[in-house]
Write a protein that holds these residues in place. Structure first.
Motif, PDB file in Angstrom:
ATOM      1  N   SER A 273       1.490  -1.201  -0.066  1.00 16.55           N
ATOM      2  CA  SER A 273      -0.353  -0.179  -0.255  1.00 16.55           C
ATOM      3  C   SER A 273       0.933   1.958   0.056  1.00 16.55           C
ATOM      4  O   SER A 273       0.518   2.432  -0.887  1.00 16.55           O
ATOM      5  CB  SER A 273      -0.960   0.086   1.088  1.00 16.55           C
ATOM      6  N   GLU A 274       2.445   1.256   0.674  1.00 19.84           N
ATOM      7  CA  GLU A 274       2.675   2.807   0.654  1.00 19.84           C
ATOM      8  C   GLU A 274       3.560   2.998  -0.661  1.00 19.84           C
ATOM      9  O   GLU A 274       3.379   3.769  -0.830  1.00 19.84           O
ATOM     10  CB  GLU A 274       4.061   2.077   1.823  1.00 19.84           C
ATOM     11  N   LEU A 275       4.031   1.719  -1.022  1.00 16.46           N
ATOM     12  CA  LEU A 275       4.501   1.744  -2.916  1.00 16.46           C
ATOM     13  C   LEU A 275       3.579   2.017  -4.012  1.00 16.46           C
ATOM     14  O   LEU A 275       3.750   2.867  -4.122  1.00 16.46           O
ATOM     15  CB  LEU A 275       5.553  -0.099  -3.218  1.00 16.46           C
ATOM     16  N   SER A 276       2.360   1.519  -3.728  1.00 16.11           N
ATOM     17  CA  SER A 276       1.239   1.676  -4.869  1.00 16.11           C
ATOM     18  C   SER A 276       0.169   3.442  -4.433  1.00 16.11           C
ATOM     19  O   SER A 276       0.987   3.811  -6.063  1.00 16.11           O
ATOM     20  CB  SER A 276       0.214   0.953  -4.343  1.00 16.11           C
ATOM     21  N   GLY A 277       0.981   3.619  -3.395  1.00 18.10           N
ATOM     22  CA  GLY A 277       0.830   5.204  -3.287  1.00 18.10           C
ATOM     23  C   GLY A 277       1.336   6.328  -3.317  1.00 18.10           C
ATOM     24  O   GLY A 277       1.237   7.460  -3.830  1.00 18.10           O
TER      25      GLY A 277
ATOM     26  N   GLY B 264       1.266   6.010  -7.456  1.00 13.95           N
ATOM     27  CA  GLY B 264       0.466   6.374  -8.280  1.00 13.95           C
ATOM     28  C   GLY B 264      -0.092   4.887  -8.575  1.00 13.95           C
ATOM     29  O   GLY B 264      -1.132   5.853  -9.207  1.00 13.95           O
ATOM     30  N   LEU B 265       0.240   3.680  -8.467  1.00 22.41           N
ATOM     31  CA  LEU B 265      -0.357   2.683  -9.092  1.00 22.41           C
ATOM     32  C   LEU B 265      -1.883   1.981  -7.978  1.00 22.41           C
ATOM     33  O   LEU B 265      -1.421   1.570  -6.993  1.00 22.41           O
ATOM     34  CB  LEU B 265       0.811   1.917  -9.234  1.00 22.41           C
ATOM     35  N   PRO B 266      -2.229   1.370  -8.782  1.00 22.38           N
ATOM     36  CA  PRO B 266      -3.600   0.726  -7.480  1.00 22.38           C
ATOM     37  C   PRO B 266      -2.402  -0.893  -6.819  1.00 22.38           C
ATOM     38  O   PRO B 266      -1.380  -1.436  -8.083  1.00 22.38           O
ATOM     39  CB  PRO B 266      -4.587   0.244  -8.947  1.00 22.38           C
ATOM     40  N   GLN B 267      -2.988  -1.058  -6.218  1.00 24.63           N
ATOM     41  CA  GLN B 267      -2.047  -2.617  -5.814  1.00 24.63           C
ATOM     42  C   GLN B 267      -1.836  -4.070  -7.338  1.00 24.63           C
ATOM     43  O   GLN B 267      -0.688  -4.351  -6.606  1.00 24.63           O
ATOM     44  CB  GLN B 267      -2.529  -2.779  -4.542  1.00 24.63           C
TER      45      GLN B 267
ATOM     46  N   VAL C 151      10.578  -2.031  -8.847  1.00 24.75           N
ATOM     47  CA  VAL C 151       9.736  -1.467  -9.376  1.00 24.75           C
ATOM     48  C   VAL C 151       9.460  -0.491 -10.227  1.00 24.75           C
ATOM     49  O   VAL C 151       8.510   0.362 -11.075  1.00 24.75           O
ATOM     50  CB  VAL C 151       8.127  -1.587  -7.850  1.00 24.75           C
ATOM     51  N   ARG C 152       9.999   1.301  -9.100  1.00 27.55           N
ATOM     52  CA  ARG C 152      10.230   2.518  -9.867  1.00 27.55           C
ATOM     53  C   ARG C 152      11.030   2.049 -11.559  1.00 27.55           C
ATOM     54  O   ARG C 152      10.125   2.444 -12.606  1.00 27.55           O
ATOM     55  CB  ARG C 152      11.408   2.736  -9.543  1.00 27.55           C
TER      56      ARG C 152
ATOM     57  N   LEU D 272       6.996   1.201 -18.142  1.00 30.27           N
ATOM     58  CA  LEU D 272       5.930   1.583 -18.967  1.00 30.27           C
ATOM     59  C   LEU D 272       4.752   2.022 -19.419  1.00 30.27           C
ATOM     60  O   LEU D 272       4.440   2.102 -19.899  1.00 30.27           O
ATOM     61  CB  LEU D 272       5.291   0.201 -18.187  1.00 30.27           C
ATOM     62  N   ASN D 273       5.386   3.222 -18.090  1.00 32.54           N
ATOM     63  CA  ASN D 273       4.501   4.184 -18.450  1.00 32.54           C
ATOM     64  C   ASN D 273       5.250   5.648 -18.596  1.00 32.54           C
ATOM     65  O   ASN D 273       4.259   7.211 -19.052  1.00 32.54           O
ATOM     66  CB  ASN D 273       3.772   4.392 -16.580  1.00 32.54           C
ATOM     67  N   VAL D 274       6.459   5.850 -18.589  1.00 31.24           N
ATOM     68  CA  VAL D 274       6.975   7.287 -19.137  1.00 31.24           C
ATOM     69  C   VAL D 274       7.363   6.719 -20.935  1.00 31.24           C
ATOM     70  O   VAL D 274       7.361   7.283 -21.040  1.00 31.24           O
ATOM     71  CB  VAL D 274       7.734   7.100 -17.834  1.00 31.24           C
ATOM     72  N   GLU D 275       8.371   5.295 -20.607  1.00 28.91           N
ATOM     73  CA  GLU D 275       9.073   5.303 -22.309  1.00 28.91           C
ATOM     74  C   GLU D 275       7.932   4.520 -22.713  1.00 28.91           C
ATOM     75  O   GLU D 275       8.201   4.425 -24.102  1.00 28.91           O
ATOM     76  CB  GLU D 275      10.138   4.679 -21.836  1.00 28.91           C
ATOM     77  N   GLY D 276       6.601   4.016 -22.384  1.00 27.75           N
ATOM     78  CA  GLY D 276       5.881   3.611 -23.076  1.00 27.75           C
ATOM     79  C   GLY D 276       6.018   1.750 -23.866  1.00 27.75           C
ATOM     80  O   GLY D 276       5.560   1.908 -25.083  1.00 27.75           O
ATOM     81  N   PHE D 277       6.776   1.342 -23.382  1.00 31.62           N
ATOM     82  CA  PHE D 277       7.103  -0.198 -23.648  1.00 31.62           C
ATOM     83  C   PHE D 277       5.945  -0.957 -23.003  1.00 31.62           C
ATOM     84  O   PHE D 277       5.135  -0.263 -22.357  1.00 31.62           O
ATOM     85  CB  PHE D 277       8.005  -1.055 -22.172  1.00 31.62           C
ATOM     86  N   THR D 278       5.552  -1.677 -24.266  1.00 29.43           N
ATOM     87  CA  THR D 278       4.496  -3.189 -23.502  1.00 29.43           C
ATOM     88  C   THR D 278       5.793  -4.173 -22.075  1.00 29.43           C
ATOM     89  O   THR D 278       6.898  -3.661 -21.575  1.00 29.43           O
ATOM     90  CB  THR D 278       4.637  -4.096 -25.265  1.00 29.43           C
ATOM     91  N   VAL D 279       5.040  -4.742 -21.972  1.00 32.17           N
ATOM     92  CA  VAL D 279       5.476  -6.063 -20.384  1.00 32.17           C
ATOM     93  C   VAL D 279       6.369  -6.152 -21.293  1.00 32.17           C
ATOM     94  O   VAL D 279       7.140  -6.010 -21.043  1.00 32.17           O
ATOM     95  CB  VAL D 279       4.265  -6.474 -19.950  1.00 32.17           C
ATOM     96  N   ARG D 280       6.087  -7.120 -22.900  1.00 34.68           N
ATOM     97  CA  ARG D 280       6.821  -7.466 -23.104  1.00 34.68           C
ATOM     98  C   ARG D 280       8.275  -6.861 -23.091  1.00 34.68           C
ATOM     99  O   ARG D 280       9.290  -7.392 -23.601  1.00 34.68           O
ATOM    100  CB  ARG D 280       6.878  -8.064 -24.533  1.00 34.68           C
ATOM    101  N   GLY D 281       7.770  -6.085 -24.025  1.00 41.82           N
ATOM    102  CA  GLY D 281       9.287  -5.330 -24.301  1.00 41.82           C
ATOM    103  C   GLY D 281       9.780  -4.642 -22.700  1.00 41.82           C
ATOM    104  O   GLY D 281      11.256  -4.147 -22.935  1.00 41.82           O
ATOM    105  N   ALA D 282       9.230  -4.375 -22.472  1.00 47.77           N
ATOM    106  CA  ALA D 282      10.040  -3.619 -20.394  1.00 47.77           C
ATOM    107  C   ALA D 282      10.421  -4.790 -20.005  1.00 47.77           C
ATOM    108  O   ALA D 282      11.571  -5.395 -19.109  1.00 47.77           O
ATOM    109  CB  ALA D 282       8.797  -3.645 -19.297  1.00 47.77           C
ATOM    110  N   GLN D 283      10.512  -6.299 -20.397  1.00 48.52           N
ATOM    111  CA  GLN D 283      10.709  -7.569 -19.594  1.00 48.52           C
ATOM    112  C   GLN D 283      12.236  -7.969 -20.579  1.00 48.52           C
ATOM    113  O   GLN D 283      12.578  -7.850 -19.916  1.00 48.52           O
ATOM    114  CB  GLN D 283       9.597  -8.616 -19.948  1.00 48.52           C
TER     115      GLN D 283
END
Length: 123
Positions: free
Chosen positions: A12-16, A19-22, A55-56, A62-73
């Motif tokens: 909960s601390e990390l998601s807060g 700004g991401l849901p758990q 996580v950061r 994912l959310n800044v550079e626009g990678f897909t999950v597969r691309g981030a992996q």
């Protein structure tokens, strides 16, 4: 009350903080095998400083550079998670010499990074 630098964070601390849901953090645990927070009784998750940095980095990809999950992996696998976790999410990705074409372009990029760090220290 803020925690000390390097303290374990709950989900909960990390998601807060991010700004991401758990449930997104739990999903990332299934998609990124490098991300393994401690789980105590009742399946409470505790993120170590290295987990938080990872996580950061995932969030940045994912959310800044626009990678897909597969691309981030793939990006995490190619660049090495340990180096990414130490450098943090704001660190620029380091191109390989094959991607830059010349060592001069790499030198220019490194000089730009050094200038950014010098400005950050001066602030």
């Amino acid at each position: 009350m803020a925690k000390v630098e390097g303290a374990f964070l709950t989900i909960s601390e990390l998601s807060g903080e991010l700004g991401l849901p758990q449930h997104i953090l739990r999903y990332w645990e299934t998609r990124f095998p490098q991300l393994r927070p401690l789980q105590r009784s009742g399946n409470r998750r505790y993120y170590r400083p290295a987990d938080v940095a990872l996580v950061r980095r995932i969030n940045h990809l994912l959310n800044v550079e626009g990678f897909t999950v597969r691309g981030a992996q793939k990006a995490l696998a190619e660049n090495g998670v340990a180096a990414d976790a130490r450098s943090g999410p704001d660190a620029p990705t380091q191109p390989s010499t094959a991607a830059t074409g010349t060592s001069g372009a790499l030198l220019h990029r490194l000089q730009a990074i050094r200038a950014t760090l010098a400005r950050a220290i001066g602030e």
